[in-house]
Design an enzyme around this catalytic site. Structure first.
Site, PDB file in Angstrom:
ATOM      1  N   TRP A 268     -26.163  51.370 -69.111  1.00 39.36           N
ATOM      2  CA  TRP A 268     -25.326  50.883 -70.215  1.00 39.36           C
ATOM      3  C   TRP A 268     -23.898  51.419 -70.074  1.00 39.36           C
ATOM      4  O   TRP A 268     -22.937  50.713 -70.386  1.00 39.36           O
ATOM      5  CB  TRP A 268     -25.917  51.329 -71.553  1.00 39.36           C
ATOM      6  CG  TRP A 268     -25.090  50.939 -72.743  1.00 39.36           C
ATOM      7  CD1 TRP A 268     -25.156  49.773 -73.465  1.00 39.36           C
ATOM      8  CD2 TRP A 268     -24.046  51.709 -73.373  1.00 39.36           C
ATOM      9  NE1 TRP A 268     -24.234  49.782 -74.478  1.00 39.36           N
ATOM     10  CE2 TRP A 268     -23.538  50.954 -74.446  1.00 39.36           C
ATOM     11  CE3 TRP A 268     -23.505  52.976 -73.123  1.00 39.36           C
ATOM     12  CZ2 TRP A 268     -22.524  51.420 -75.266  1.00 39.36           C
ATOM     13  CZ3 TRP A 268     -22.488  53.431 -73.936  1.00 39.36           C
ATOM     14  CH2 TRP A 268     -22.004  52.663 -74.999  1.00 39.36           C
ATOM     15  N   HIS A 269     -23.771  52.656 -69.600  1.00 39.75           N
ATOM     16  CA  HIS A 269     -22.451  53.266 -69.512  1.00 39.75           C
ATOM     17  C   HIS A 269     -21.583  52.641 -68.425  1.00 39.75           C
ATOM     18  O   HIS A 269     -20.351  52.682 -68.529  1.00 39.75           O
ATOM     19  CB  HIS A 269     -22.581  54.773 -69.257  1.00 39.75           C
ATOM     20  CG  HIS A 269     -22.872  55.559 -70.490  1.00 39.75           C
ATOM     21  ND1 HIS A 269     -24.155  55.790 -70.953  1.00 39.75           N
ATOM     22  CD2 HIS A 269     -22.054  56.166 -71.378  1.00 39.75           C
ATOM     23  CE1 HIS A 269     -24.108  56.508 -72.054  1.00 39.75           C
ATOM     24  NE2 HIS A 269     -22.844  56.751 -72.337  1.00 39.75           N
ATOM     25  N   GLY A 270     -22.192  52.087 -67.403  1.00 42.34           N
ATOM     26  CA  GLY A 270     -21.370  51.477 -66.374  1.00 42.34           C
ATOM     27  C   GLY A 270     -22.185  50.934 -65.220  1.00 42.34           C
ATOM     28  O   GLY A 270     -23.316  51.360 -64.971  1.00 42.34           O
TER      29      GLY A 270
END
Length: 418
Positions: A268-270
């Site tokens: 989700w973060h990257g």
């Protein structure tokens, strides 16, 4: 009997329709997120995998997407609305403006906190009046948020960014300092934004949930994730972890669910393997904290040692989290591994002397931690000790003047990219 059978059939059909609508909505939301944020990542990863086997089938130029601002945040908020309506926690609304206000509420749109439809829509739907007390709390949080971002985070970034971009040219001690500085930087940067968003929302009579509760005072990783990015961790807990079975079935299923949660959180973060490894490390630490939690005996002798034990737990947790941040901050996996190798290579305290920039940054960190310890008593009104209007105004002016001195070194919020 016939009427009862008809009603049962009708209810079954309604449930099926609702389920299909839910699946379609989830597919569309995640499909848009995948296309914009992860398409190139998966295509590139597949291409590299095929290249290992001598295939150049996917050796073509990737599609260039312009990533919509805050897509990860408003996608999860949209999913929250759909799932809450399906679960019966919230009645659906025909008011498009009301729904649009929830999805695009500007203070927290870009970097959170991730809010629930069941919490936000009722607040938008009711009449609100301006409250001086709420505005005072909002102003306090906003000013403190800007202080954390501009004075602490951006000052530390002046040392952290060059080190991580050119880590081969720095000593082991400098690399260690940069890692610890980044731990403080990302906390001040992200929690600073959250404070600003929560503070501005108070002016409009909207209460957002607290997103951080002094995470670096955590005694283990489980405790850390109850305090860090709370809106995201609780979102994954409620909408993914619990539906998968949580920790109620057995240890094997619990372990599986923990890895799914943290690997998904990393992704989700990257769109980078560094974030997935970061999530993997946290999953391992989380499982160790949950399954191998030592229990102190409930007698006076052991209880007197609890403060000392907790202190060392806090230090160990901070070190473990800081180690994981190396992968989070690095541009790729090879850089992260090489940086870790260089930390342990030719390690010596005698080969380095602290320069004025690091000393200055350390002073700022100690001042910040001093206030953090004070604020733990009252996180809603962090300046509760300054009750009189004159005292509070003087403090606000001082903070603004200090922040203004550091404005030239300002940069984007770290979580803008997610």
């Amino acid at each position: 009997k016939k009427k009862k059978k008809k009603k049962k059939k009708q209810t079954k059909k309604k449930k099926k329709k609702k389920r299909y609508i839910l699946y379609i909505n989830i597919f569309l939301n995640l499909g848009v997120l995948f296309t914009f944020k992860y398409f190139n990542f998966f295509i590139n990863s597949l291409k590299n995998f095929l290249n290992l086997w001598g295939s150049d089938y996917l050796d073509s130029s990737l599609i260039s997407f312009i990533l919509p601002v805050g897509i990860s945040f408003f996608t999860f908020q949209g999913l929250s609305y759909t799932i809450d309506v399906y679960k019966g926690r919230l009645n659906y609304t025909n008011d498009f403006i009301l729904f649009g206000a929830y999805i695009s509420f500007f203070p927290q749109l870009v970097a959170g906190p991730i809010e629930r439809a069941s919490d936000m829509i009722p607040q938008f739907n009711k009449k609100r009046k301006f409250s001086f007390e709420e505005a005072k709390l909002g102003l306090s949080l906003t000013i403190w948020g800007f202080f954390k971002k501009i004075v602490i985070a951006d000052q530390l970034a002046l040392f952290v960014n060059p080190v991580f971009e050119n880590f081969h040219f720095y000593s082991s001690i400098e690399l260690i300092i940069a890692v610890f500085f980044f731990s403080i930087q990302i906390y001040c940067d992200f929690s600073g934004y959250s404070d600003i968003a929560i503070g501005i929302s108070r002016f409009f009579g909207i209460k957002l949930k607290s997103n951080f509760k002094f995470p670096y005072f955590s005694t283990n990783i489980s405790d850390f994730w109850r305090r860090w990015h709370i809106s995201l961790s609780t979102w994954f807990r409620d909408y993914l972890y619990f539906p998968l079975g949580g920790s109620k079935i057995n240890k094997l299923i619990t372990t599986r669910n923990v890895f799914i949660i943290f690997m998904t959180s990393g992704l989700w973060h990257g769109a980078n393997w560094t974030f997935i490894v970061w999530g993997f490390i946290h999953a391992i630490l989380f499982i160790i904290a949950v399954f191998f939690k030592p229990k102190l005996k409930k007698n006076i002798k052991y209880q007197n040692l609890k403060c000392i034990v907790d202190f060392f737990k806090i230090i160990f947790t901070f070190l473990a989290v800081s180690f994981a941040w190396i992968f989070f901050r690095s541009n790729n996996l090879s850089d992260a591994i090489e940086l870790i190798k260089l930390i342990f290579k030719n390690f010596s305290f005698t080969t380095y002397s602290f320069n004025s920039s690091i000393t200055y940054s350390l002073i700022l960190i100690f001042v910040f931690l001093f206030f953090e310890i004070l604020f733990r008593k009252n996180e809603t009104d962090i300046f509760s000790g300054f009750n009189k209007v004159k005292k509070r105004l003087i403090l606000f002016v001082l903070i603004i003047l200090v922040a203004n001195k550091f404005l030239s070194s300002g940069g984007n919020f770290i979580y803008f990219q997610f």
